[in-house]
Scaffold this motif. Structure first.
Motif, mmCIF file in Angstrom:
data_model
loop_
_atom_site.group_PDB
_atom_site.id
_atom_site.type_symbol
_atom_site.label_atom_id
_atom_site.label_comp_id
_atom_site.label_asym_id
_atom_site.label_seq_id
_atom_site.Cartn_x
_atom_site.Cartn_y
_atom_site.Cartn_z
ATOM 1 N N THR A 1 -4.109 25.061 42.868
ATOM 2 C CA THR A 1 -3.003 25.949 42.513
ATOM 3 C C THR A 1 -3.050 27.230 43.334
ATOM 4 O O THR A 1 -2.009 27.712 43.814
ATOM 5 C CB THR A 1 -3.060 26.283 41.009
ATOM 6 O OG1 THR A 1 -3.007 25.069 40.243
ATOM 7 C CG2 THR A 1 -1.889 27.168 40.610
ATOM 8 N N ARG B 1 4.262 24.386 45.756
ATOM 9 C CA ARG B 1 4.082 24.162 44.322
ATOM 10 C C ARG B 1 2.913 23.202 44.073
ATOM 11 O O ARG B 1 2.662 22.269 44.857
ATOM 12 C CB ARG B 1 5.375 23.643 43.688
ATOM 13 C CG ARG B 1 5.944 22.409 44.295
ATOM 14 C CD ARG B 1 7.425 22.277 43.971
ATOM 15 N NE ARG B 1 8.165 23.403 44.520
ATOM 16 C CZ ARG B 1 8.828 24.293 43.778
ATOM 17 N NH1 ARG B 1 8.836 24.179 42.476
ATOM 18 N NH2 ARG B 1 9.461 25.287 44.334
ATOM 19 N N SER C 1 2.391 20.827 42.033
ATOM 20 C CA SER C 1 2.667 19.398 41.847
ATOM 21 C C SER C 1 2.677 18.647 43.170
ATOM 22 O O SER C 1 2.361 17.460 43.220
ATOM 23 C CB SER C 1 4.012 19.208 41.146
ATOM 24 O OG SER C 1 5.063 19.796 41.895
ATOM 25 N N ASP D 1 -0.821 17.445 44.154
ATOM 26 C CA ASP D 1 -1.463 16.577 43.158
ATOM 27 C C ASP D 1 -2.232 17.380 42.124
ATOM 28 O O ASP D 1 -3.205 16.892 41.532
ATOM 29 C CB ASP D 1 -2.408 15.559 43.819
ATOM 30 C CG ASP D 1 -1.678 14.653 44.783
ATOM 31 O OD1 ASP D 1 -0.509 14.358 44.518
ATOM 32 O OD2 ASP D 1 -2.278 14.259 45.801
ATOM 33 N N THR E 1 -1.920 20.127 38.595
ATOM 34 C CA THR E 1 -1.086 20.257 37.414
ATOM 35 C C THR E 1 -0.473 21.634 37.392
ATOM 36 O O THR E 1 -0.973 22.579 37.978
ATOM 37 C CB THR E 1 -1.911 20.058 36.129
ATOM 38 O OG1 THR E 1 -2.957 21.049 36.096
ATOM 39 C CG2 THR E 1 -2.529 18.675 36.101
ATOM 40 N N MET E 2 0.650 21.750 36.690
ATOM 41 C CA MET E 2 1.312 23.040 36.577
ATOM 42 C C MET E 2 1.701 23.263 35.135
ATOM 43 O O MET E 2 1.950 22.318 34.380
ATOM 44 C CB MET E 2 2.557 23.095 37.480
ATOM 45 C CG MET E 2 3.580 22.037 37.171
ATOM 46 S SD MET E 2 5.015 22.148 38.232
ATOM 47 C CE MET E 2 5.997 20.786 37.598
ATOM 48 N N SER F 1 10.910 18.313 34.094
ATOM 49 C CA SER F 1 10.755 18.249 35.538
ATOM 50 C C SER F 1 10.551 16.804 35.968
ATOM 51 O O SER F 1 9.824 16.054 35.325
ATOM 52 C CB SER F 1 9.555 19.097 35.984
ATOM 53 O OG SER F 1 9.366 19.010 37.367
ATOM 54 N N LYS G 1 9.925 13.991 39.459
ATOM 55 C CA LYS G 1 9.373 13.953 40.807
ATOM 56 C C LYS G 1 10.443 14.247 41.843
ATOM 57 O O LYS G 1 10.202 14.936 42.833
ATOM 58 C CB LYS G 1 8.734 12.587 41.061
ATOM 59 C CG LYS G 1 7.455 12.345 40.268
ATOM 60 C CD LYS G 1 6.830 11.010 40.641
ATOM 61 C CE LYS G 1 5.521 10.797 39.868
ATOM 62 N NZ LYS G 1 4.893 9.501 40.210
ATOM 63 N N GLU H 1 11.108 17.940 41.859
ATOM 64 C CA GLU H 1 10.049 18.673 42.537
ATOM 65 C C GLU H 1 10.164 18.540 44.047
ATOM 66 O O GLU H 1 9.961 19.495 44.797
ATOM 67 C CB GLU H 1 8.682 18.152 42.075
ATOM 68 C CG GLU H 1 8.276 18.624 40.693
ATOM 69 C CD GLU H 1 8.145 20.126 40.620
ATOM 70 O OE1 GLU H 1 7.338 20.703 41.380
ATOM 71 O OE2 GLU H 1 8.868 20.736 39.824
#
Length: 359
Positions: free
Chosen positions: A277, A286, A288, A291, A293-294, A302, A304, A307
């Motif tokens: 992150t 971002r 995501s 790979d 997590t957010m 959200s 894929k 994103e």
């Protein structure tokens, strides 16, 4: 004329001179930490205050993931010259945009340009120009990426600062194209995070080799071992723990095993995810897409595809816009023309080269 007068600016000259002093080298070959260590010793600095080399940073998984994502995404976009809102005919396209005169492909040239921008904040192309005045300095016939360790900016008593490529002074900046990224480079601004990530990697590898954090071999009888005997026994136990049968051990009479402290497995998982992150935050990617997590609010949904669209719309322009802007200047293409990445195949935008803008 000095480097300042030729248009690099004080920030570029200062940053690049600092990078050169710290031996930030080319991605083509492994780098050595020896020079930074010598500098640190000479000036009484802690080596933790110096940035990591690219060779050390790229070994961090989160950095490799972010770098590879940006490089593979941007380098595959063809470059297109435009006149107003119209893409120039294929025959009118500047040839250096889609070909090179060396065995380095345009894809590879752009890949290492983006790599330089990520780690160092700057990248350099050397160009060969033909006769004429349009664009300013003459039309560019070919352009090649210059590896970071092949060029530097050094103080000069006569002109202040001077650009060198392989120790050859370059006074005419029409021979080069300097790209500036929107920030100072990952090695400079993320030094603390990179070192923490490297330490975290070393920690989980060490924990994998020795799952129990601390083992004490405690003598319970009156026997006294010599220092050499203690070292020999500790080493034998350590070797046994690293073997394929390391879950089984033996202790003779008079010895017992005491285990101190435990490290929960999720600590390493959470820590490594936090690094992804943080690296993404530095590079405007971002979590995501890396790979990771957010945090998502319970009312936020959200997908894929969403994103991916957000990545192309908000994250990627941070890197592509400066390259497009530099290649659209009057010393690269004639006034009134501009250069854009063709993203249609990857993103299917309404226009293959983006929304029309004033040059």
């Amino acid at each position: 004329m000095g480097i300042f007068g030729l248009g690099f600016g004080k920030r570029a000259a200062k940053a690049l001179a600092t990078a050169d002093q710290l031996a930030i080298g080319s991605p083509w070959a492994p780098e050595s930490d020896l020079k930074p260590m010598v500098i640190a010793e000479a000036f009484g600095l802690n080596t933790d205050q110096l940035p990591l080399t690219r060779d050390a940073a790229i070994k961090i998984p989160a950095v490799s993931k972010a770098r590879n994502l940006l490089v593979s995404t941007i380098a595959k976009f063809p470059l297109r010259a435009m006149d107003g809102d119209e893409v120039l005919d294929a025959k009118a396209q500047p040839s250096f945009l889609y070909r090179t005169d060396t065995n380095v492909t345009p894809y590879e040239r752009m890949a290492w340009t983006v790599d330089d921008l990520i780690f160092h904040g700057y990248s350099l192309w050397r160009v060969v120009r033909g006769a004429g005045n349009s664009p300013k300095g003459g039309p560019i016939l070919s352009a090649e990426w210059v590896p970071r360790d092949k060029w530097s900016i050094k103080p000069d008593a006569n002109v202040g600062h001077r650009l060198y490529i392989e120790d050859e002074p370059i006074d005419d900046l029409s021979q080069v194209i300097l790209f500036n990224s929107p920030f100072e480079g990952l090695l400079t601004i993320a030094s603390k995070t990179l070192k923490g990530a490297r330490d975290l990697d070393a920690s989980w590898v060490g924990r994998a080799r020795n799952p129990i954090p601390l083992i004490e071999l405690h003598v319970t009888d009156d026997s006294e071992l010599t220092t050499d005997e203690i070292r020999e026994f500790v080493q034998a136990w350590a070797d046994a723990r690293r073997s394929e049968n390391g879950a089984i051990g033996y202790t003779p009479a008079g010895l017992e095993i005491n285990v101190h402290g435990e490290v929960h497995a999720d600590l390493m998982v959470e820590g490594r995810n936090a690094v992804r992150t943080d690296i993404g935050s530095f590079l405007n990617i971002r979590a995501s897409m890396l790979d990771g997590t957010m945090g998502i609010d319970s009312l936020t949904y959200s997908t894929k595809e969403g994103e991916k669209n957000a990545f192309y719309e908000f994250d990627l322009p941070f890197w592509t816009d400066p390259i497009e802007a530099r290649l659209s200047m009057d010393d690269v293409v004639p006034r009134g023309q501009r250069v854009r990445f063709d993203k249609y195949d990857a993103y299917h935008q309404p226009l293959d080269t983006g929304v029309p803008t004033e040059d």
